[in-house]
Design an enzyme around this catalytic site. Sequence first.
Site, PDB file in Angstrom:
ATOM      1  N   GLY A 200       0.812  -1.213   0.000  1.00 13.68           N
ATOM      2  CA  GLY A 200       0.000   0.000   0.000  1.00 13.68           C
ATOM      3  C   GLY A 200       0.842   1.258   0.000  1.00 13.68           C
TER       4      GLY A 200
ATOM      5  CG  LEU B 155      -0.992   1.594  -3.785  1.00 12.53           C
ATOM      6  CD1 LEU B 155      -2.226   1.206  -4.614  1.00 12.53           C
ATOM      7  CD2 LEU B 155       0.023   0.456  -3.771  1.00 12.53           C
TER       8      LEU B 155
ATOM      9  CG  HIS C 179       3.193   0.634  -5.445  1.00  9.04           C
ATOM     10  ND1 HIS C 179       3.351   1.703  -4.595  1.00  9.04           N
ATOM     11  CD2 HIS C 179       3.750  -0.431  -4.814  1.00  9.04           C
ATOM     12  CE1 HIS C 179       3.961   1.306  -3.500  1.00  9.04           C
ATOM     13  NE2 HIS C 179       4.225   0.022  -3.597  1.00  9.04           N
TER      14      HIS C 179
HETATM   15  P1  AMP Z   1       6.070  -2.415  -1.600  1.00  6.72           P
HETATM   16  O1  AMP Z   1       4.675  -1.868  -1.492  1.00  6.72           O
HETATM   17  O2  AMP Z   1       7.130  -1.453  -1.194  1.00  6.72           O
HETATM   18  O3  AMP Z   1       6.195  -3.774  -0.948  1.00  6.72           O
HETATM   19  O4  AMP Z   1       6.310  -2.665  -3.133  1.00  6.72           O
HETATM   20  C1  AMP Z   1       5.447  -3.445  -3.914  1.00  6.72           C
HETATM   21  C2  AMP Z   1       6.073  -3.681  -5.253  1.00  6.72           C
HETATM   22  O5  AMP Z   1       6.297  -2.444  -5.899  1.00  6.72           O
HETATM   23  C3  AMP Z   1       7.440  -4.387  -5.165  1.00  6.72           C
HETATM   24  O6  AMP Z   1       7.545  -5.349  -6.194  1.00  6.72           O
HETATM   25  C4  AMP Z   1       8.405  -3.263  -5.357  1.00  6.72           C
HETATM   26  O7  AMP Z   1       9.635  -3.665  -5.918  1.00  6.72           O
HETATM   27  C5  AMP Z   1       7.650  -2.384  -6.340  1.00  6.72           C
HETATM   28  N1  AMP Z   1       8.160  -1.022  -6.273  1.00  6.72           N
HETATM   29  C6  AMP Z   1       8.278  -0.241  -5.173  1.00  6.72           C
HETATM   30  N2  AMP Z   1       8.874   0.934  -5.487  1.00  6.72           N
HETATM   31  C7  AMP Z   1       9.142   0.877  -6.818  1.00  6.72           C
HETATM   32  C8  AMP Z   1       9.744   1.769  -7.745  1.00  6.72           C
HETATM   33  N3  AMP Z   1      10.215   2.955  -7.376  1.00  6.72           N
HETATM   34  N4  AMP Z   1       9.853   1.379  -9.030  1.00  6.72           N
HETATM   35  C9  AMP Z   1       9.388   0.168  -9.427  1.00  6.72           C
HETATM   36  N5  AMP Z   1       8.811  -0.722  -8.607  1.00  6.72           N
HETATM   37  C10 AMP Z   1       8.681  -0.372  -7.320  1.00  6.72           C
END
Ligand code: AMP
Length: 301
Positions: free
Chosen positions: A42, A44, A48
């Site tokens: 979340g 987001l 995301h």
């Molecule tokens: P999180 O909500 O931080 O667990 O992230 C969920 C997904 O979004 C994971 O696969 C992360 O690697 C991806 N994600 C988070 N930040 C970025 C970003 N800046 N660029 C690309 N993917 C991201």
Amino acid sequence: MPPNRRAKRRPLEIIHTAEWMRLASREASVAARVVGLIPTMGALHDGHFSLIRAARGQCSPVVVSIFVNPLQFGANEDFGKYPLTMEKDRTALESLGVDYLFAPESSEMYPPGFRTSIHVEGLSERLEGRSRPGHFQGVATVVLKLMEIVQPNFCYFGRKDAQQIRIVRQMVRDLDIASEVVDCPIVREPDGLAMSSRNEYLNNDERVAATGLHRSLKRARENISHGERNPGQLLGEIREILEREPLLRVDYAEIVDVHTLEPVVKLRGECLILLAVFSGRTRLIDNALITESGRSFVVTI
Ligand code: AMP
């Protein structure tokens, strides 16, 4: 893979139970539709959203999970204060045409008596795993559970969490999971800072200092393009840039083989520059992928 028969889009449906999510997903599979899953915690942001857009290009329905997974946080970490912006997230998911938001309670994912955890040996102990013991056990366990519940054809992850992707791919291979892992590029702020829900913790000065991570990776790219091949030299300059910022404290800076995640003595094949750096009290990670291409190297930041 079955053909992706696009059904008419319905409004976002919010699901809180594993059973209901499983039914919705199974119904889609029976109708020969291609199911995509994006696991998130979340708060987001555009990072995301880029995963969601990639999924929308290939899948219908698209399932986004929002679950702040207690298993992947250490005792002294930010589980209790991790940003929750459910209403805002819901609106964004709606406007992106997401079909299902799976938002289980912790007790739904880990009911009393829960005992099993997934440990991907060898890849989970280094780097993030050394600084955050148990972190990847928590990640692998929740990702496997989500994959079991949703049974996605494709599951989307960001390259920002490069070690996580390597571990999830290993788990998928080792456990014969019938989902394809898709990795998506890192999305950055205009000044280069990798987007992260944790960036919200930064005050103004810490936010400015945090651009040091991207700057140091850019310097490494420049040095590699000028012929530098020695990881020690490259890391020396990366550290110099990071340590110039009084608000930054390096947790680790390493150049590793993409497959083994072990440090390399010479650039070869595919390597990662992996950084974990505190800006103030906020721990940030970033990375660059180095790919050998003929006699030169391409660095993707
Ligand atoms: P999180 O909500 O931080 O667990 O992230 C969920 C997904 O979004 C994971 O696969 C992360 O690697 C991806 N994600 C988070 N930040 C970025 C970003 N800046 N660029 C690309 N993917 C991201």
